[in-house]
Design an enzyme around this catalytic site. Structure first.
Site, PDB file in Angstrom:
ATOM      1  N   LYS A  54     -15.310 -14.404 -64.104  1.00  0.00           N
ATOM      2  CA  LYS A  54     -14.343 -13.622 -64.891  1.00  0.00           C
ATOM      3  C   LYS A  54     -14.005 -12.325 -64.161  1.00  0.00           C
ATOM      4  O   LYS A  54     -12.837 -11.916 -64.106  1.00  0.00           O
ATOM      5  CB  LYS A  54     -14.923 -13.303 -66.281  1.00  0.00           C
ATOM      6  CG  LYS A  54     -14.979 -14.519 -67.191  1.00  0.00           C
ATOM      7  CD  LYS A  54     -15.781 -14.285 -68.459  1.00  0.00           C
ATOM      8  CE  LYS A  54     -15.920 -15.599 -69.230  1.00  0.00           C
ATOM      9  NZ  LYS A  54     -16.840 -15.540 -70.362  1.00  0.00           N
ATOM     10  N   GLN A  98     -20.591 -11.458 -73.497  1.00  0.00           N
ATOM     11  CA  GLN A  98     -20.917 -12.813 -73.040  1.00  0.00           C
ATOM     12  C   GLN A  98     -21.996 -13.423 -73.945  1.00  0.00           C
ATOM     13  O   GLN A  98     -23.053 -12.832 -74.151  1.00  0.00           O
ATOM     14  CB  GLN A  98     -21.407 -12.759 -71.576  1.00  0.00           C
ATOM     15  CG  GLN A  98     -21.690 -14.122 -70.962  1.00  0.00           C
ATOM     16  CD  GLN A  98     -20.423 -14.970 -70.803  1.00  0.00           C
ATOM     17  OE1 GLN A  98     -19.370 -14.474 -70.443  1.00  0.00           O
ATOM     18  NE2 GLN A  98     -20.543 -16.255 -71.076  1.00  0.00           N
ATOM     19  N   ASP A 121     -11.794 -12.277 -76.568  1.00  0.00           N
ATOM     20  CA  ASP A 121     -12.400 -13.601 -76.718  1.00  0.00           C
ATOM     21  C   ASP A 121     -11.958 -14.248 -78.038  1.00  0.00           C
ATOM     22  O   ASP A 121     -12.201 -15.431 -78.266  1.00  0.00           O
ATOM     23  CB  ASP A 121     -13.929 -13.455 -76.707  1.00  0.00           C
ATOM     24  CG  ASP A 121     -14.599 -14.371 -75.710  1.00  0.00           C
ATOM     25  OD1 ASP A 121     -13.882 -15.137 -75.039  1.00  0.00           O
ATOM     26  OD2 ASP A 121     -15.839 -14.335 -75.625  1.00  0.00           O
TER      27      ASP A 121
END
Ligand code: NAD
Length: 288
Positions: A54, A98, A121
């Site tokens: 990422k 994450q 997200d």
């Protein structure tokens, strides 16, 4: 029929190119780069690889940002305090925590604190609610990637189409089902307790498999000409990656099919970058 391959790698490259153009235009207009900050707690090897990917993709797309690497013994309060700090920083447009978090840390209160306008997200309750309500908001990345793939297969308005989503997770199955519904598909949500899954699946014009069971979906489950999107990532006996769909046999019936690897996987990071630049644009527009 032999299916055409929905090449996620190539389509993701197109999306990343679009993001880069928007990111450069954003930087020229506002005098700063759109910023993505990733929080990584602990040393899970898979998470480290995902975060590095990422980070690299964000840099290449012209985004600014940082990875905040915290030790596995970080407390819940410390993690939530960092999220609050990132929420308050005006130069940060997107925040991604994450997952999974190490044992002992609870993801839900962390996501509850994350500013919805920075939730790239798309996993906070507010983002989920906006999706449910059909209002603009940041959508989860993997489902958004699936929808983009469908668009590339010429399927944008899904009026009159039957779709089945196999899997009902908050991360993938549920949001994909809502996105298909928003495009006017008639959607069946299937899961581990569904009876006659093969027959349910065989009625569908669009099959999305998000289960995590290697090659669960077989040839007879696929209606002639169906579009097949395989979200699953499983490690086969020989160590190779395989999807939830028995690719070769299902490709004999489908009109379009995504491979694993190289299908949905590459789209996820591309849509994260897309969400970040969209969040940045929206935040600046809200100030005007
Ligand atoms: P999950 O374990 O949270 O959910 C799996 C779902 O599958 C559940 O809703 C369950 O009811 C259903 N299920 C389980 N066994 C079933 C069966 N035999 N028949 C029908 N349904 C069954 O998983 P998830 O997070 O939704 O991920 C699903 C898959 O997608 C995994 O392989 C994961 O690695 C992959 N994934 C890929 C990406 C990507 O970027 N390509 C992103 C996220 C997840």
């Amino acid at each position: 029929m032999t299916a055409q391959v929905l090449d996620g790698k190539a389509i993701a490259a197109v999306v990343r190119g679009e993001v880069k153009e928007r990111a450069e235009a954003f930087a020229a207009k506002y005098g700063r780069r759109a910023g993505l900050h990733v929080v990584l707690v602990g040393d899970d090897p898979a998470s480290q690889v995902y975060v590095r990917n990422k980070e690299m993709a964000a840099g290449k797309a012209g985004l600014a940002g940082q990875v905040h690497r915290l030790p596995a013994d970080t407390s819940q309060a410390e993690l939530e305090a960092l999220v609050e700090k990132l929420n308050a920083d005006p130069a940060i447009d997107g925040i991604l925590v994450q997952l999974p978090l190490p044992a002992g840390l609870d993801a839900q209160p962390v996501l509850d604190r994350l500013a919805p306008e920075k939730d790239v997200d798309g996993l906070t309750p507010m983002s989920a609610g906006l999706l449910l309500d059909g209002r603009p908001g940041l959508r989860p990345c993997t489902p958004s990637g699936c929808m983009r793939l469908l668009r590339e297969a010429g399927l944008d308005d899904l009026s009159g189409k039957r779709a089945i989503v196999i899997g009902r997770s908050l991360l993938v199955g549920k949001p994909i089902a809502l996105m298909l519904l928003a495009k006017n598909a008639t959607v069946t949500m299937a899961h581990s307790r569904t009876a006659n899954l093969a027959e349910e699946c065989a009625r569908a014009d669009i099959v999305v498999a998000a289960v995590g069971r290697a090659e669960l979906v077989k040839r007879e489950w696929i209606r002639e000409g169906a579009v097949v999107i395989d979200v699953g990532i499983n490690r086969g006996d020989d160590g190779k990656l395989v999807g939830d769909v028995a690719y070769a046999e299902c490709a004999e019936r489908a009109s379009w099919i995504t491979p694993v690897p190289g299908g949905v996987g590459p789209m996820t990071i591309a849509m994260l970058l897309d969400n970040t630049v969209a969040a940045a644009e929206r935040r600046e527009a809200a100030k005007a």
